[in-house]
Enzyme design. Structure first.
Site, PDB file in Angstrom:
ATOM      1  N   ASP A   1      42.448  36.229  31.493  1.00  8.85           N
ATOM      2  CA  ASP A   1      42.170  35.852  30.107  1.00  8.85           C
ATOM      3  C   ASP A   1      41.490  36.984  29.346  1.00  8.85           C
ATOM      4  O   ASP A   1      40.444  37.498  29.767  1.00  8.85           O
ATOM      5  CB  ASP A   1      41.264  34.616  30.063  1.00  8.85           C
ATOM      6  CG  ASP A   1      42.044  33.328  30.194  1.00  8.85           C
ATOM      7  OD1 ASP A   1      43.190  33.281  29.734  1.00  8.85           O
ATOM      8  OD2 ASP A   1      41.502  32.363  30.755  1.00  8.85           O
TER       9      ASP A   1
ATOM     10  N   ASP B   1      41.569  40.924  35.924  1.00  9.33           N
ATOM     11  CA  ASP B   1      41.252  39.639  35.325  1.00  9.33           C
ATOM     12  C   ASP B   1      42.460  39.210  34.490  1.00  9.33           C
ATOM     13  O   ASP B   1      43.383  40.003  34.260  1.00  9.33           O
ATOM     14  CB  ASP B   1      40.012  39.789  34.444  1.00  9.33           C
ATOM     15  CG  ASP B   1      39.696  38.550  33.637  1.00  9.33           C
ATOM     16  OD1 ASP B   1      39.610  37.466  34.228  1.00  9.33           O
ATOM     17  OD2 ASP B   1      39.534  38.675  32.403  1.00  9.33           O
TER      18      ASP B   1
END
Length: 237
Positions: free
Chosen positions: A13, A11
């Site tokens: 953020d 991922d």
């Protein structure tokens, strides 16, 4: 015998860097000012809104809570989000966001062991690619899936499923690295064993089902490819 992951899908953020609080939130507040929108998100309010994935969805939801009709809220949210993206890219290009401590060492270790690296985020490619180039190098991830590529946002597994497809792998000997409950649920729904490295904004998220849960990449010891292999092997045993 432990089994190294064939690939690890990250991922972005909150996982690769503390982008939410000091990046996206700041850019959103400036975008609100530019569009004359009567919203201002402090750290606590933004943390509450992070249960929703997708910045535009967060803005539309906040506007509806202020009594703005749904159609108007969606239109204003789209305008604000476009401006916010430009502002966030400016923050990235000024070098104001750094990788989380221990991440560069983990990536180096993975490369030295032949573990393939990919990214699956529902953020927009317009800001994801400049951020990746700054944080980990433009060519580090061989596959990059962004929100532009899928219709379902996390916890929908679409981004992870597409990443696996483009890697030419099934989920069995792959891992995901996430920072949040919604991200974890997306990866688990794709069948992937998952490492969760929380941050200040996600420390209280439900991370039941994660193969590894840590507060940092570098504490109490460095996260390594070997650590991930042990966890993956335990999950698949």
């Amino acid at each position: 015998m432990t089994h190294l992951p064939a690939a690890v899908v990250f991922d972005v953020d909150g996982t690769l860097a503390e982008t939410e609080r000091d990046g996206h939130r700041v850019a959103f507040n400036e975008a609100f000012d530019r569009h004359g929108v009567d919203l201002r998100w402090d750290v606590e309010r933004y943390r509450e809104l992070m249960v929703l994935t997708g910045g535009r969805r967060r803005v539309a939801y906040a506007l509806r809570q202020e009594g703005v009709p749904a159609a108007e809220a969606d239109e204003v949210a789209a305008q604000v989000h476009r401006t916010k993206t430009d502002l966030f890219v400016d923050i990235v290009r000024r070098g104001e966001i750094d990788p989380r401590p221990g991440l560069p060492e983990l990536l180096d270790d993975m490369r030295s062991h032949g573990v393939r690296i990919a990214v699956a985020t529902t953020g927009r490619r317009a800001w994801v690619e400049p951020l990746l180039a700054h944080l980990i190098g433009a060519d580090t991830a061989e596959v990059v899936i962004c929100g532009d590529d899928v219709t379902g946002l996390k916890p929908d597994p679409a981004a992870y499923l597409l990443a696996l497809s483009r890697l030419g792998l099934d989920a069995t000997w792959t891992m995901a690295v996430e920072d949040s409950g919604p991200g974890l649920r997306a990866a688990l729904a794709a069948g992937m064993a998952t490492v969760v490295v929380t941050n200040d904004d996600t420390a209280r998220h439900d991370v039941t089902g994660a193969a590894i849960v840590r507060e940092a990449f570098d504490r109490p010891t460095l996260l390594t490819a070997a650590c991930m292999a042990e966890a993956l092997t335990a999950v698949r045993s």
